[in-house]
Enzyme design. Structure first.
Site, PDB file in Angstrom:
ATOM      1  N   CYS A 113      79.986 117.244  83.938  1.00 35.42           N
ATOM      2  CA  CYS A 113      80.036 116.110  83.012  1.00 35.42           C
ATOM      3  C   CYS A 113      81.037 116.318  81.880  1.00 35.42           C
ATOM      4  O   CYS A 113      81.360 115.378  81.155  1.00 35.42           O
ATOM      5  CB  CYS A 113      78.652 115.855  82.428  1.00 35.42           C
ATOM      6  N   HIS A 169      78.183 112.786  75.194  1.00 34.97           N
ATOM      7  CA  HIS A 169      77.913 112.598  76.617  1.00 34.97           C
ATOM      8  C   HIS A 169      76.599 111.845  76.768  1.00 34.97           C
ATOM      9  O   HIS A 169      75.611 112.140  76.092  1.00 34.97           O
ATOM     10  CB  HIS A 169      77.847 113.950  77.321  1.00 34.97           C
ATOM     11  N   ASN A 200      73.940 108.060  83.303  1.00 39.00           N
ATOM     12  CA  ASN A 200      74.817 109.222  83.181  1.00 39.00           C
ATOM     13  C   ASN A 200      75.889 109.138  84.260  1.00 39.00           C
ATOM     14  O   ASN A 200      75.620 109.377  85.435  1.00 39.00           O
ATOM     15  CB  ASN A 200      73.994 110.508  83.328  1.00 39.00           C
TER      16      ASN A 200
END
EC number: 2.3.1.180
Length: 332
Positions: A112, A252, A282
């Site tokens: 990520c 994030h 996500n």
């Protein structure tokens, strides 16, 4: 000289998978998902869409917004954990699709944190006189590796891509500080067991469902809540700035509880924090560039704004970028 973002772009699949649909797939509920993650829905790519497809769509938007032709690009870096295939790189596929014949191309795999890693690497390349414009992309089709029988992970992930054209400018707007790091000892907390050289694909690995994301949510939560604050403090300290100077915080988008914990510890208010996981989930490496691109599109950014971006992911990797938003008129 400052490294500046010259233009942003993003691409999202049309299909929306909401919590009510997930209620029909696994033992979960909308209330359970929202309480633990803050997510209402996420975008899912159709079966004929590859990561490179979202990449070049986002890239075209970024090129247009930056008034850049593909032939002007010197380098393409794609941060992704879901490449079209092991090789060639997704960046090379994007290079071919865009017709960016003068650009070198490679992928970065940092989970990520992929976009932050790619942007940090691009910054270093632009310190060299050989490189003038670089295309940086963060993209993932998380749905391809999500186990929709595992209620702890299938509620989290969505698909998307974000892109930035970066180049050189005079003193003023641009990247003020960057930081990339990793803690490999935490790799066991977020991983996909099979598909690589250690455990190649086989009938057995498929039957044992080893090609899906495995995650220890509690460990990731503990890691993330500490590291977001630590990275933010490091970036601001390097630039001689404080939390009070931040105009837009883009963390994030892993989990709303992680974001709110970081906001509280750093005393950054909600009106200065970008949160879009409620609609997109996500998206791994795509979270931050999609958020930044959509913020620009919505007119939420003005020249001179201080933007703080921090990510964490598989590896365990982590890092951040602090930048002054805007571009010079005389970018060269």
């Amino acid at each position: 000289m400052k490294v500046q973002i010259l233009g942003m772009g993003h691409s999202l699949p049309e299909r929306i998978l909401n919590n009510q649909e997930l209620e029909q797939m696994v033992d979960t509920s909308n209330e359970w998902i929202v309480e633990r993650t803050g997510i209402l829905e996420r975008r899912i790519a159709d079966k004929d869409t590859a990561t490179s497809d979202l990449c070049w769509q986002a890239a075209k938007m970024a090129l247009e917004r930056s008034a850049t032709e593909a032939k002007e690009l010197d380098l393409i870096i794609v941060g992704t954990s879901s490449p079209d295939m092991l090789f060639p790189s997704t960046a090379c596929i994007v290079q071919d699709h865009l017709g960016a014949r003068n650009a070198a191309a490679f992928d970065v795999e940092a989970g990520c944190t992929g976009f932050i890693y790619a942007l940090g690497i691009a910054e270093k390349f632009l310190l060299s006189p050989e490189y003038k414009k670089i295309l940086v992309i963060g993209a993932d089709l998380c749905s391809r590796f999500t186990d929709y029988t595992d209620r702890n992970t299938c509620v989290l992930f969505g698909d998307g891509a974000g892109a930035a054209v970066v180049g050189k400018g005079n003193l003023g707007p641009g990247i003020l500080s960057s930081y990339l790091a990793a803690d490999g000892s935490g790799g066991k907390h977020l991983y996909m067991p099979a598909g690589g050289s250690a455990l190649p694909p086989s009938k057995e690995t498929v039957e044992q469902r080893l090609h899906f994301i495995r995650m220890d949510g509690n460990e990731i939560f503990r890691f993330a809540t500490k590291i977001v604050v630590a990275v933010s403090e490091k970036l601001l300290s390097q630039a001689g700035l404080s939390y009070q100077d931040v105009d837009l915080f883009i963390p994030h988008q892993a989990n709303l509880r992680i974001i709110k914990t970081a906001m509280k510890r750093m005393r950054i208010p909600a009106e200065k924090t970008l949160i879009n996981l409620d609609h997109f989930g996500n998206m791994s490496a795509a979270c931050i560039p999609v958020g930044l691109s959509m913020a620009e599109e919505a007119g939420k950014l003005k020249k001179g704004d201080l933007v703080l971006m921090v990510a964490f992911g598989a590896g365990l990797s982590y890092g951040g970028i602090l930048l002054r938003w805007g571009r010079d008129q005389d970018v060269f």
